[in-house]
Enzyme design. Sequence first.
Site, mmCIF file in Angstrom:
data_model
loop_
_atom_site.group_PDB
_atom_site.id
_atom_site.type_symbol
_atom_site.label_atom_id
_atom_site.label_comp_id
_atom_site.label_asym_id
_atom_site.label_seq_id
_atom_site.Cartn_x
_atom_site.Cartn_y
_atom_site.Cartn_z
ATOM 1 C CG HIS A 128 21.439 -5.130 -18.452
ATOM 2 N ND1 HIS A 128 21.728 -5.014 -19.790
ATOM 3 C CD2 HIS A 128 20.312 -4.391 -18.244
ATOM 4 C CE1 HIS A 128 20.821 -4.258 -20.380
ATOM 5 N NE2 HIS A 128 19.953 -3.857 -19.469
ATOM 6 C CE1 TYR A 158 23.882 -12.408 -16.279
ATOM 7 C CE2 TYR A 158 22.338 -11.609 -14.614
ATOM 8 C CZ TYR A 158 23.276 -11.357 -15.603
ATOM 9 O OH TYR A 158 23.607 -10.064 -15.914
ATOM 10 N NE ARG A 188 26.560 -7.431 -18.398
ATOM 11 C CZ ARG A 188 25.523 -8.263 -18.322
ATOM 12 N NH1 ARG A 188 24.598 -8.243 -19.260
ATOM 13 N NH2 ARG A 188 25.414 -9.127 -17.335
#
Length: 371
Positions: free
Chosen positions: A267, A276, A263
Amino acid sequence: MEPEFDPRGLYRLLSPEGEPLPALVERPAEDLLRKLYLAMLRNRELDTRMLRLQRQGRIAFYGAATGQEAAIVGCAAAFGPDDWIFPALREGGVALWRGFPLEQYVAQNVGCALDATSGRQMPSHYCSREQLYVSLSSPIGTQLPQAVGVAYGIKLKKTTQVVAAFMGDGATSEPDFHAALTFAGVWKVPVVFICVNNQWAISVPSHRQSAAESFAVRAPTYGFPGLRVDGNDVLAVRAATQKAVDRARAGDGPTLIEAVTYRRGGHSSSDDASKYRDESKVPAWQLKDPLERFQAYLAAEGIWTQAWQDAWLEDFGQRFKQAVAAAEASGPPTPRSMFEGVTREPSPGVQRQAEHSSVEPLNELDGAFPL
């Protein structure tokens, strides 16, 4: 060479540089190669353009699939028009492959009067009765037992349809994953589980979800095979998925495919991945770009040219602008749409709500909510 059911290796047909590997014995038809490439390019363009609209405040949310195009399009190409699709967040490209109109894709993200779901769903939550593409539910993994239920119905009816059950790696940590794979194995239903492992369940990395060698190794414990494939190699994904689809259609039961990809962004448009994860690792995956990889292969085969791509982009850009203009000009869904499609015939409760609102009473709904 047909892919083997190997849950630990990484099946591929193209090198990271786009060179054909020995396993690619026969080149697919040129028409299919062109279609695969343009479908991946369409995904990439839509991500770029829809995120731009979101930043301008013209849509509320968007779940991009940048870097995952091969996993999406390769799987889509293996299923027939009568097969059912249960998507996760980033499978809008599967609906488009199956004929979902660009105008509906845009309208769903805008949430306007042209949206078939009348703005009831979040953006990026497409559904289409015509394409047998079932509405996504935001809770992770809930689509998996639903897909198994449809597959069980297909088995009872003795038809030849197959069900695709997409998930991210995060869904493998949900109880619904265990329930779905348990019943699929016991009932031996025609379902293909596709785990698009982009290595992040929102902010949780894969290594914190499972200590197993892969997610595909779980499949044999449920009584059916697993197959791990390079999710950035569209030809390998298509071949692996086709093997699983053929197996299901022949009555041999489920398969779990793990498509390993990455990815590249957050998100969703609401997420900042730099909070993160180590963003220094992203460039390495950008070098494994599935679109550039396939483009290099097609160029070497004499299929891809810059002029061909530019002409397609020009046409697509015009169609996209027209779709956005039509969606925004249509206005919001009508108040009456709140009561339409809730049930096939209006229940007493829905009827009372309509009668106590400014909306005219309902005699019969205008049409059932798509799926």
